[in-house]
Design a protein around this motif. Structure first.
Motif, PDB file in Angstrom:
ATOM      1  N   ARG A   4       2.550  47.579 -21.444  1.00 61.39           N
ATOM      2  CA  ARG A   4       3.635  47.702 -20.467  1.00 61.39           C
ATOM      3  C   ARG A   4       4.950  47.347 -21.153  1.00 61.39           C
ATOM      4  O   ARG A   4       5.042  46.366 -21.881  1.00 61.39           O
ATOM      5  N   PHE A   5       5.978  48.176 -20.909  1.00 63.66           N
ATOM      6  CA  PHE A   5       7.318  47.914 -21.427  1.00 63.66           C
ATOM      7  C   PHE A   5       8.163  47.283 -20.331  1.00 63.66           C
ATOM      8  O   PHE A   5       8.156  47.736 -19.187  1.00 63.66           O
ATOM      9  N   ASN A   6       8.907  46.241 -20.690  1.00 58.56           N
ATOM     10  CA  ASN A   6       9.812  45.578 -19.757  1.00 58.56           C
ATOM     11  C   ASN A   6      11.245  45.789 -20.236  1.00 58.56           C
ATOM     12  O   ASN A   6      11.710  45.102 -21.149  1.00 58.56           O
ATOM     13  N   PRO A   7      11.976  46.749 -19.639  1.00 58.71           N
ATOM     14  CA  PRO A   7      13.349  47.013 -20.078  1.00 58.71           C
ATOM     15  C   PRO A   7      14.304  45.864 -19.774  1.00 58.71           C
ATOM     16  O   PRO A   7      15.318  45.709 -20.457  1.00 58.71           O
ATOM     17  N   GLU A   8      13.983  45.049 -18.775  1.00 58.50           N
ATOM     18  CA  GLU A   8      14.848  43.916 -18.429  1.00 58.50           C
ATOM     19  C   GLU A   8      14.863  42.855 -19.529  1.00 58.50           C
ATOM     20  O   GLU A   8      15.871  42.189 -19.751  1.00 58.50           O
ATOM     21  N   ARG A   9      13.730  42.683 -20.218  1.00 60.63           N
ATOM     22  CA  ARG A   9      13.620  41.655 -21.259  1.00 60.63           C
ATOM     23  C   ARG A   9      13.484  42.261 -22.660  1.00 60.63           C
ATOM     24  O   ARG A   9      13.359  41.531 -23.633  1.00 60.63           O
ATOM     25  N   ASN A  10      13.464  43.593 -22.716  1.00 57.97           N
ATOM     26  CA  ASN A  10      13.313  44.287 -23.991  1.00 57.97           C
ATOM     27  C   ASN A  10      12.040  43.838 -24.707  1.00 57.97           C
ATOM     28  O   ASN A  10      12.048  43.533 -25.903  1.00 57.97           O
ATOM     29  N   GLU A  11      10.930  43.787 -23.947  1.00 58.78           N
ATOM     30  CA  GLU A  11       9.646  43.337 -24.480  1.00 58.78           C
ATOM     31  C   GLU A  11       8.551  44.351 -24.154  1.00 58.78           C
ATOM     32  O   GLU A  11       8.616  45.055 -23.151  1.00 58.78           O
ATOM     33  N   VAL A  12       7.551  44.363 -25.015  1.00 57.29           N
ATOM     34  CA  VAL A  12       6.337  45.145 -24.787  1.00 57.29           C
ATOM     35  C   VAL A  12       5.193  44.150 -24.675  1.00 57.29           C
ATOM     36  O   VAL A  12       5.093  43.211 -25.478  1.00 57.29           O
ATOM     37  N   TYR A  13       4.329  44.346 -23.680  1.00 55.02           N
ATOM     38  CA  TYR A  13       3.176  43.485 -23.470  1.00 55.02           C
ATOM     39  C   TYR A  13       1.917  44.284 -23.768  1.00 55.02           C
ATOM     40  O   TYR A  13       1.790  45.423 -23.317  1.00 55.02           O
ATOM     41  N   VAL A  14       1.009  43.683 -24.528  1.00 52.08           N
ATOM     42  CA  VAL A  14      -0.223  44.358 -24.916  1.00 52.08           C
ATOM     43  C   VAL A  14      -1.404  43.468 -24.550  1.00 52.08           C
ATOM     44  O   VAL A  14      -1.492  42.326 -25.015  1.00 52.08           O
ATOM     45  N   ALA A  15      -2.308  43.978 -23.724  1.00 49.66           N
ATOM     46  CA  ALA A  15      -3.525  43.239 -23.361  1.00 49.66           C
ATOM     47  C   ALA A  15      -4.554  43.414 -24.474  1.00 49.66           C
ATOM     48  O   ALA A  15      -4.918  44.538 -24.823  1.00 49.66           O
ATOM     49  N   ASN A  16      -4.989  42.317 -25.045  1.00 50.82           N
ATOM     50  CA  ASN A  16      -5.992  42.327 -26.118  1.00 50.82           C
ATOM     51  C   ASN A  16      -7.339  41.963 -25.487  1.00 50.82           C
ATOM     52  O   ASN A  16      -7.685  40.796 -25.350  1.00 50.82           O
ATOM     53  N   ARG A  17      -8.040  42.994 -25.106  1.00 49.03           N
ATOM     54  CA  ARG A  17      -9.249  42.837 -24.288  1.00 49.03           C
ATOM     55  C   ARG A  17     -10.279  41.898 -24.895  1.00 49.03           C
ATOM     56  O   ARG A  17     -10.765  40.987 -24.239  1.00 49.03           O
ATOM     57  N   MET A  18     -10.656  42.093 -26.121  1.00 47.20           N
ATOM     58  CA  MET A  18     -11.695  41.258 -26.733  1.00 47.20           C
ATOM     59  C   MET A  18     -11.146  39.896 -27.166  1.00 47.20           C
ATOM     60  O   MET A  18     -11.887  38.934 -27.257  1.00 47.20           O
ATOM     61  N   GLY A  19      -9.861  39.806 -27.413  1.00 50.69           N
ATOM     62  CA  GLY A  19      -9.272  38.551 -27.862  1.00 50.69           C
ATOM     63  C   GLY A  19      -8.906  37.599 -26.740  1.00 50.69           C
ATOM     64  O   GLY A  19      -8.643  36.431 -26.971  1.00 50.69           O
ATOM     65  N   LYS A  40     -11.387  35.909 -21.230  1.00 45.54           N
ATOM     66  CA  LYS A  40     -11.800  37.119 -21.943  1.00 45.54           C
ATOM     67  C   LYS A  40     -11.664  38.353 -21.045  1.00 45.54           C
ATOM     68  O   LYS A  40     -11.857  38.260 -19.842  1.00 45.54           O
ATOM     69  N   HIS A  41     -11.302  39.460 -21.635  1.00 45.84           N
ATOM     70  CA  HIS A  41     -11.197  40.783 -21.006  1.00 45.84           C
ATOM     71  C   HIS A  41      -9.955  41.012 -20.145  1.00 45.84           C
ATOM     72  O   HIS A  41     -10.054  41.570 -19.055  1.00 45.84           O
ATOM     73  N   PRO A  42      -8.737  40.614 -20.595  1.00 47.28           N
ATOM     74  CA  PRO A  42      -7.568  41.064 -19.842  1.00 47.28           C
ATOM     75  C   PRO A  42      -7.547  42.586 -19.865  1.00 47.28           C
ATOM     76  O   PRO A  42      -7.930  43.203 -20.862  1.00 47.28           O
ATOM     77  N   ASN A  43      -7.141  43.187 -18.779  1.00 43.03           N
ATOM     78  CA  ASN A  43      -7.322  44.624 -18.621  1.00 43.03           C
ATOM     79  C   ASN A  43      -5.987  45.332 -18.414  1.00 43.03           C
ATOM     80  O   ASN A  43      -5.306  45.660 -19.362  1.00 43.03           O
ATOM     81  N   SER A  44      -5.581  45.516 -17.179  1.00 46.47           N
ATOM     82  CA  SER A  44      -4.359  46.257 -16.903  1.00 46.47           C
ATOM     83  C   SER A  44      -3.185  45.301 -16.669  1.00 46.47           C
ATOM     84  O   SER A  44      -3.379  44.136 -16.324  1.00 46.47           O
ATOM     85  N   LEU A  45      -1.987  45.833 -16.863  1.00 46.46           N
ATOM     86  CA  LEU A  45      -0.757  45.054 -16.735  1.00 46.46           C
ATOM     87  C   LEU A  45       0.164  45.732 -15.729  1.00 46.46           C
ATOM     88  O   LEU A  45       0.233  46.959 -15.670  1.00 46.46           O
ATOM     89  N   ALA A  46       0.890  44.916 -14.962  1.00 44.71           N
ATOM     90  CA  ALA A  46       1.894  45.431 -14.039  1.00 44.71           C
ATOM     91  C   ALA A  46       3.072  44.466 -14.030  1.00 44.71           C
ATOM     92  O   ALA A  46       2.900  43.265 -14.228  1.00 44.71           O
ATOM     93  N   LEU A  47       4.250  45.004 -13.802  1.00 46.55           N
ATOM     94  CA  LEU A  47       5.470  44.193 -13.735  1.00 46.55           C
ATOM     95  C   LEU A  47       6.043  44.208 -12.326  1.00 46.55           C
ATOM     96  O   LEU A  47       5.970  45.233 -11.634  1.00 46.55           O
ATOM     97  N   SER A  48       6.638  43.087 -11.925  1.00 50.76           N
ATOM     98  CA  SER A  48       7.367  43.062 -10.660  1.00 50.76           C
ATOM     99  C   SER A  48       8.596  43.970 -10.816  1.00 50.76           C
ATOM    100  O   SER A  48       9.046  44.231 -11.936  1.00 50.76           O
ATOM    101  N   PRO A  49       9.136  44.461  -9.714  1.00 50.61           N
ATOM    102  CA  PRO A  49      10.297  45.363  -9.797  1.00 50.61           C
ATOM    103  C   PRO A  49      11.491  44.771 -10.556  1.00 50.61           C
ATOM    104  O   PRO A  49      12.230  45.498 -11.215  1.00 50.61           O
ATOM    105  N   ASN A  50      11.668  43.447 -10.485  1.00 49.58           N
ATOM    106  CA  ASN A  50      12.811  42.838 -11.189  1.00 49.58           C
ATOM    107  C   ASN A  50      12.484  42.478 -12.635  1.00 49.58           C
ATOM    108  O   ASN A  50      13.326  41.957 -13.355  1.00 49.58           O
ATOM    109  N   GLY A  51      11.247  42.721 -13.085  1.00 48.59           N
ATOM    110  CA  GLY A  51      10.866  42.465 -14.471  1.00 48.59           C
ATOM    111  C   GLY A  51      10.660  41.003 -14.814  1.00 48.59           C
ATOM    112  O   GLY A  51      10.540  40.650 -15.977  1.00 48.59           O
TER     113      GLY A  51
END
Length: 70
Positions: A4-19, A40-51
């Motif tokens: 997931r990309f967060n344009p408000e914070r200029n960050e990308v979040y990556v779920a590392n499922r096995m890690g 263990k097993h983070p899966n999907s990511l979502a951001l609040s509307p305000n980031g």
């Protein structure tokens, strides 16, 4: 698994499922800012509307056949 990309914070979040982590990456420098430890097993990511809030779903292991999870 999830990205997931967060344009408000200029960050990308990556779920590392096995890690069991979510990696936070600065999208300009492509440098890892930090990792968030999760079960263990983070899966999907979502951001609040305000980031300001990142939501992470965590997939659970299946219980053994005939056993209920409490």
């Amino acid at each position: 698994m999830g990205v997931r990309f967060n344009p408000e914070r200029n960050e990308v979040y990556v779920a590392n499922r096995m890690g069991g982590t979510v990696t936070v990456v600065d999208s300009t420098t492509v440098v890892i800012k930090h990792q968030i430890d999760l079960p263990k097993h983070p899966n999907s990511l979502a951001l609040s509307p305000n980031g300001k809030v990142l939501y992470v779903s965590v997939k659970q292991d299946r219980p053994k056949e005939g056993k209920l999870r409490r």
